[in-house]
Design a protein around this motif. Structure first.
Motif, PDB file in Angstrom:
ATOM      1  N   CYS A  23       0.845  -1.202   0.000  1.00  0.00           N
ATOM      2  CA  CYS A  23       0.000   0.000   0.000  1.00  0.00           C
ATOM      3  C   CYS A  23       0.875   1.244   0.000  1.00  0.00           C
ATOM      4  O   CYS A  23       1.785   1.364   0.804  1.00  0.00           O
ATOM      5  CB  CYS A  23      -0.916  -0.002   1.232  1.00  0.00           C
ATOM      6  SG  CYS A  23      -1.886   1.504   1.392  1.00  0.00           S
ATOM      7  N   CYS A  26      -0.088   3.276   3.602  1.00  0.00           N
ATOM      8  CA  CYS A  26       0.328   2.801   4.922  1.00  0.00           C
ATOM      9  C   CYS A  26       1.468   1.783   4.847  1.00  0.00           C
ATOM     10  O   CYS A  26       2.051   1.425   5.878  1.00  0.00           O
ATOM     11  CB  CYS A  26      -0.862   2.211   5.672  1.00  0.00           C
ATOM     12  SG  CYS A  26      -1.422   0.633   4.960  1.00  0.00           S
ATOM     13  N   CYS A  56      -6.049  -2.335  -0.042  1.00  0.00           N
ATOM     14  CA  CYS A  56      -5.377  -2.372   1.253  1.00  0.00           C
ATOM     15  C   CYS A  56      -6.396  -2.867   2.285  1.00  0.00           C
ATOM     16  O   CYS A  56      -7.458  -2.274   2.452  1.00  0.00           O
ATOM     17  CB  CYS A  56      -4.885  -0.977   1.615  1.00  0.00           C
ATOM     18  SG  CYS A  56      -4.192  -0.881   3.267  1.00  0.00           S
ATOM     19  N   CYS A  61      -6.799   2.507   7.141  1.00  0.00           N
ATOM     20  CA  CYS A  61      -5.996   3.196   6.116  1.00  0.00           C
ATOM     21  C   CYS A  61      -6.911   3.986   5.182  1.00  0.00           C
ATOM     22  O   CYS A  61      -7.927   3.466   4.712  1.00  0.00           O
ATOM     23  CB  CYS A  61      -5.188   2.169   5.330  1.00  0.00           C
ATOM     24  SG  CYS A  61      -4.304   2.905   3.941  1.00  0.00           S
ATOM     25  N   ALA A  63      -6.545   4.614   2.203  1.00  0.00           N
ATOM     26  CA  ALA A  63      -6.578   4.012   0.870  1.00  0.00           C
ATOM     27  C   ALA A  63      -7.452   2.764   0.826  1.00  0.00           C
ATOM     28  O   ALA A  63      -7.644   2.183  -0.243  1.00  0.00           O
ATOM     29  CB  ALA A  63      -5.157   3.675   0.423  1.00  0.00           C
TER      30      ALA A  63
HETATM   31 ZN   LIG Z   1      -3.078   1.002   3.284  1.00  0.00          ZN
END
Ligand SMILES: [Zn+2]
Length: 384
Positions: A23, A26, A56, A61, A63
């Motif tokens: 990712c 993170c 992810c 996170c 994302a």
């Molecule tokens: Zn992530």
């Protein structure tokens, strides 16, 4: 566009994975969350692409909600397309380099590649091909290379309206390299709308680092004001096309009247020809009663040469008269030319030349017959 694949289609299965493993936000490991199946034609047979989608898995996170698709898919085809790039290039090449129409393209796809498509589908992909072609022509690197040795550009804008009430397609062209820079359909031809295109053209020229030497367009208010505002100080030349079209009509009408009048002043060609032919017939031979003029002349030409020198002079003279008659008749019937080269002017000039030629021969005859024989006539007549 959903495509109905025949049940017995044999696909080559290809699995595609996302290249990234971690990712970007993170740093955690990405995991497969879904699969997308994409079936496409290629020139080497149908493919079944299995796209492994990843995300992810860490809920915290930012994302996490994003899904990533394998980049490799777009090297084969675009999402939702039913044709691979190779088939699209094949279509474009056949259509635009070989000028095939949709029918033969469709048949060749079936015959050679077992690809069955509707005419609509082929048209859709040809349109996409054109869009990509246009995008490539607009690519900054391509443009910079094309204009590397151009010192300044000359720009033109035209509005084309296919039908009343339809959008007008505005096309901005560059005349040094003869390239279409861009085209935009606009519903309104108001100054403000057109102005955006002119500003866009200015940005193109600025990005190329080229001075604009000249603008050309029709004399429409939106163009005149817009170009003056976006390109202060750049000369703006108006197209002559409309002006010519408007002026051509009265010119051709006046021309036609003048031609009729002039024809009336040049008369008696036929009578002269008849006179010569009947004079010959009475001296030489019975001859055909009423054959066309050319035929009669041919017949007359093939008669034996008269032995008498005076008769020979007479015949040469008659030939010259007939040649002049044919030339004048040709001039009177000539209608070549257009508004810029009116046929009547051509006729007037040519008749003037004919007259001058006759005059030269008459003068030559005055001095000629006293000292020389029959040869003087045909020689001088070739000058006219
Ligand atoms: Zn992530």
């Amino acid at each position: 566009m959903p495509y109905r694949w025949p049940a017995d289609t044999e696909f080559t299965r290809i699995e595609l994975a996302v290249e990234e493993q971690w990712c970007r936000t993170c740093g955690g490991a990405l995991t497969i969350c879904d699969h997308r199946y994409h079936r496409v034609f290629t020139l080497n047979g149908p493919l079944h692409l299995v796209c492994k989608l990843v995300h992810c898995p860490t809920r915290a996170c930012p994302a996490h909600p994003q899904t990533l698709s394998p980049e490799a898919e777009t090297a084969i085809t675009m999402p939702w397309w039913v044709l691979g790039w190779d088939v699209v290039w094949w279509l474009g090449q056949r259509r635009f380099a070989r000028h095939w129409s949709v029918g033969p393209i469709r048949a060749a796809l079936v015959d050679t590649y077992q690809i069955r498509l509707s005419a609509d589908a082929i048209e859709t992909y040809m349109h996409r091909y054109q869009q990509m072609l246009a995008a490539r022509r607009q690519a900054p690197g391509q443009l910079a290379a094309a204009y590397a040795d151009v010192e300044a550009v000359r720009l033109a804008i035209d509005g084309l309206q296919p039908e009343q009430g339809h959008e007008t397609l505005y096309v901005v062209r560059e005349l040094e390299r003869k390239r279409v820079w861009f085209a935009e359909p606009l519903l309104s031809s108001a100054t403000a709308e057109v102005q955006q295109l002119l500003v866009q053209a200015r940005m193109w020229a600025e990005q190329l680092g080229k001075r604009v030497r000249l603008w050309m367009s029709e004399k429409q208010d939106a163009f005149v004001r817009g170009i003056a505002a976006a390109f202060p100080g750049v000369p703006h030349r108006y197209g002559a096309h409309h002006f010519r079209r408007d002026v051509a009509k009265p010119v051709l009408e006046a021309e036609s009247r003048a031609k009729v009048k002039r024809r009336r002043t040049v008369r008696g060609v036929r009578a002269l020809e008849r006179e010569v032919v009947s004079a010959r017939r009475s001296t030489d031979l019975p001859g055909p009663a009423l054959a066309p003029m050319e035929e009669r002349r041919d017949t007359l030409k093939h008669v034996e040469e008269p032995q008498d020198p005076a008769a020979r002079v007479e015949e040469a003279t008659q030939d010259v008269v007939l040649d002049y008659c044919a030339a004048v008749r040709g001039l009177l019937n000539d209608d070549q030319g257009g508004p810029l080269h009116p046929p009547g002017l051509r006729m007037a000039e040519a008749l003037g030349e004919g007259q001058a030629s006759l005059q030269r021969n008459l003068e030559a005859k005055k001095g000629g017959l006293r000292t020389t024989d029959s040869c003087g006539w045909p020689e001088t007549s070739t000058g006219g």
